[in-house]
Write a protein that holds these residues in place. Structure first.
Motif, PDB file in Angstrom:
ATOM      1  N   TYR A  94       0.921  -1.266   0.000  1.00 23.55           N
ATOM      2  CA  TYR A  94      -0.472   0.319  -0.253  1.00 23.55           C
ATOM      3  C   TYR A  94       0.900   1.323   0.015  1.00 23.55           C
ATOM      4  O   TYR A  94       0.585   2.333  -0.869  1.00 23.55           O
ATOM      5  N   ALA A  95       1.936   1.136   0.906  1.00 21.16           N
ATOM      6  CA  ALA A  95       2.243   2.061   1.324  1.00 21.16           C
ATOM      7  C   ALA A  95       3.392   2.449  -0.627  1.00 21.16           C
ATOM      8  O   ALA A  95       3.384   4.148  -0.848  1.00 21.16           O
ATOM      9  N   LEU A  96       4.276   1.900  -1.137  1.00 20.05           N
ATOM     10  CA  LEU A  96       4.876   1.514  -1.923  1.00 20.05           C
ATOM     11  C   LEU A  96       3.830   1.890  -3.873  1.00 20.05           C
ATOM     12  O   LEU A  96       4.321   2.910  -4.799  1.00 20.05           O
ATOM     13  N   PHE A  97       2.987   1.354  -3.258  1.00 23.03           N
ATOM     14  CA  PHE A  97       1.775   2.377  -3.830  1.00 23.03           C
ATOM     15  C   PHE A  97       1.432   3.162  -4.426  1.00 23.03           C
ATOM     16  O   PHE A  97       2.180   3.938  -5.558  1.00 23.03           O
ATOM     17  N   PHE A  98       1.254   3.912  -3.274  1.00 26.72           N
ATOM     18  CA  PHE A  98       0.746   5.249  -3.371  1.00 26.72           C
ATOM     19  C   PHE A  98       1.990   6.417  -3.555  1.00 26.72           C
ATOM     20  O   PHE A  98       2.008   7.382  -3.846  1.00 26.72           O
ATOM     21  N   PHE A  99       3.303   5.367  -3.390  1.00 24.05           N
ATOM     22  CA  PHE A  99       4.631   6.415  -3.449  1.00 24.05           C
ATOM     23  C   PHE A  99       4.735   6.334  -4.830  1.00 24.05           C
ATOM     24  O   PHE A  99       4.719   7.980  -5.048  1.00 24.05           O
ATOM     25  N   ARG A 155       7.585  -4.044 -10.441  1.00 23.92           N
ATOM     26  CA  ARG A 155       9.529  -4.476 -10.003  1.00 23.92           C
ATOM     27  C   ARG A 155       9.051  -4.466  -8.200  1.00 23.92           C
ATOM     28  O   ARG A 155      10.004  -4.958  -7.856  1.00 23.92           O
ATOM     29  N   PHE A 156       8.097  -3.396  -8.350  1.00 22.96           N
ATOM     30  CA  PHE A 156       8.736  -2.875  -6.602  1.00 22.96           C
ATOM     31  C   PHE A 156       7.615  -3.206  -5.527  1.00 22.96           C
ATOM     32  O   PHE A 156       7.201  -3.552  -4.570  1.00 22.96           O
ATOM     33  N   VAL A 157       6.378  -3.321  -6.027  1.00 27.35           N
ATOM     34  CA  VAL A 157       4.416  -3.491  -4.901  1.00 27.35           C
ATOM     35  C   VAL A 157       4.353  -4.279  -4.990  1.00 27.35           C
ATOM     36  O   VAL A 157       4.355  -5.641  -3.929  1.00 27.35           O
ATOM     37  N   PHE A 158       4.137  -5.058  -6.190  1.00 28.30           N
ATOM     38  CA  PHE A 158       3.744  -6.546  -6.423  1.00 28.30           C
ATOM     39  C   PHE A 158       4.693  -7.799  -6.576  1.00 28.30           C
ATOM     40  O   PHE A 158       4.340  -8.027  -7.909  1.00 28.30           O
ATOM     41  N   VAL A 159       4.869  -7.904  -5.785  1.00 29.83           N
ATOM     42  CA  VAL A 159       5.705  -9.003  -6.336  1.00 29.83           C
ATOM     43  C   VAL A 159       5.476 -10.243  -5.391  1.00 29.83           C
ATOM     44  O   VAL A 159       5.390 -10.412  -4.329  1.00 29.83           O
ATOM     45  N   GLU A 160       6.336 -11.096  -5.594  1.00 30.40           N
ATOM     46  CA  GLU A 160       6.046 -12.410  -4.956  1.00 30.40           C
ATOM     47  C   GLU A 160       6.562 -12.238  -2.960  1.00 30.40           C
ATOM     48  O   GLU A 160       7.643 -11.624  -2.709  1.00 30.40           O
ATOM     49  N   ALA A 161       6.038 -13.288  -2.310  1.00 28.40           N
ATOM     50  CA  ALA A 161       6.065 -13.119  -1.581  1.00 28.40           C
ATOM     51  C   ALA A 161       6.830 -14.455  -0.884  1.00 28.40           C
ATOM     52  O   ALA A 161       7.256 -15.235  -1.021  1.00 28.40           O
ATOM     53  N   GLY A 162       8.166 -13.087  -0.994  1.00 31.38           N
ATOM     54  CA  GLY A 162       9.321 -14.222  -0.294  1.00 31.38           C
ATOM     55  C   GLY A 162      10.205 -14.645  -2.060  1.00 31.38           C
ATOM     56  O   GLY A 162       9.760 -14.387  -2.643  1.00 31.38           O
ATOM     57  N   THR A 163      11.895 -15.497  -1.657  1.00 26.50           N
ATOM     58  CA  THR A 163      12.229 -15.370  -2.257  1.00 26.50           C
ATOM     59  C   THR A 163      13.027 -16.878  -2.142  1.00 26.50           C
ATOM     60  O   THR A 163      13.005 -17.203  -1.235  1.00 26.50           O
ATOM     61  N   PRO A 164      12.059 -18.070  -3.470  1.00 28.34           N
ATOM     62  CA  PRO A 164      12.535 -19.168  -3.738  1.00 28.34           C
ATOM     63  C   PRO A 164      14.349 -19.636  -2.494  1.00 28.34           C
ATOM     64  O   PRO A 164      15.080 -19.110  -3.445  1.00 28.34           O
ATOM     65  N   ILE A 165      13.514 -20.538  -2.445  1.00 32.85           N
ATOM     66  CA  ILE A 165      15.003 -20.627  -1.300  1.00 32.85           C
ATOM     67  C   ILE A 165      15.939 -21.907  -2.309  1.00 32.85           C
ATOM     68  O   ILE A 165      15.215 -22.769  -2.813  1.00 32.85           O
ATOM     69  N   VAL A 166      16.716 -21.669  -2.201  1.00 35.63           N
ATOM     70  CA  VAL A 166      17.776 -22.386  -3.092  1.00 35.63           C
ATOM     71  C   VAL A 166      18.627 -23.368  -2.540  1.00 35.63           C
ATOM     72  O   VAL A 166      19.414 -23.011  -1.237  1.00 35.63           O
ATOM     73  N   PRO A 167      18.620 -24.286  -2.684  1.00 37.75           N
ATOM     74  CA  PRO A 167      19.190 -25.386  -1.973  1.00 37.75           C
ATOM     75  C   PRO A 167      21.187 -24.886  -1.154  1.00 37.75           C
ATOM     76  O   PRO A 167      21.217 -24.812  -2.474  1.00 37.75           O
ATOM     77  N   GLU A 168      21.740 -25.459   0.198  1.00 35.82           N
ATOM     78  CA  GLU A 168      22.839 -25.310   0.108  1.00 35.82           C
ATOM     79  C   GLU A 168      24.258 -26.291  -0.688  1.00 35.82           C
ATOM     80  O   GLU A 168      23.604 -27.403  -0.766  1.00 35.82           O
ATOM     81  N   GLU A 169      25.200 -25.483  -1.795  1.00 40.19           N
ATOM     82  CA  GLU A 169      25.264 -26.741  -1.885  1.00 40.19           C
ATOM     83  C   GLU A 169      26.719 -26.995  -0.587  1.00 40.19           C
ATOM     84  O   GLU A 169      27.282 -26.229  -0.264  1.00 40.19           O
TER      85      GLU A 169
END
Length: 177
Positions: A94-99, A155-169
């Motif tokens: 909401y804040a980013l949308f109105f910004f 790009r900035f407001v309606f983004v996916e919730a979180g980033t997919p976790i990449v398995p650690e090598e």
């Protein structure tokens, strides 16, 4: 022979590939345009009502009409255009949308002010008219602001919730090949 450049199957494969790659973007853009069209009509009608019927100064009227139209656009974009992108923090969205809407409003108001007060001081009969106000505000200003809004919302407001976790090598220092 199928698969040769220019063959029907190759053209269909290319079209399918483009749809697979950009189809989601076209759908988002279509929904964004629909929501934006509704918000535009609200903005346009309210601006002209405020300036023509209520006698509100043009830049003030544009600010009021844009804030109200932006509220409608937020609801439409959050719950329809980008409903598949459930963000983790609605207050942040909401804040980013109105910004970013404020920046888009600044673009539209700047176009109106340049036309009315900048160019209007040179050619008042041309640039200080309701037609010129509408062209500067709604065609030029809204057009430039819309391009900026689509990019910034996506790009900035309606983004996916979180980033997919990449398995650690894992590196095993004791095990050498």
């Amino acid at each position: 022979m199928t698969g040769e450049p220019g063959s029907r199957q190759t053209r269909l494969g290319l079209a399918r590939s483009l749809v697979d790659r950009f189809g989601h973007l076209v759908r988002e853009l279509s929904k964004f345009a629909t929501v934006g069209g509704i918000a535009f009509l609200i903005d346009f009608a309210l601006f002209n009502y405020l300036t023509s019927v209520r006698g509100v100064e043009q830049v003030t009227a544009k600010t009021i009409s844009t804030v109200i139209a932006a509220t409608v656009a937020f609801v439409g974009n959050r719950f329809w255009t980008w409903r598949h992108r459930r963000g983790s923090n609605p207050a942040r969205e909401y804040a980013l949308f109105f910004f970013f809407n404020g920046v888009g409003l600044g673009i539209a108001v700047a176009c109106l002010a340049i036309s009315r007060y900048g160019l209007g001081s040179i050619w008042p009969g041309v640039f200080q008219t309701p037609v010129a106000d509408n062209i500067a505000s709604f065609i030029v200003g809204t057009g430039l602001g819309t391009l900026f809004r689509f990019w910034s919302y996506r790009r900035f407001v309606f983004v996916e919730a979180g980033t997919p976790i990449v398995p650690e090598e894992k590196h095993d220092r004791d095990h050498r090949a």
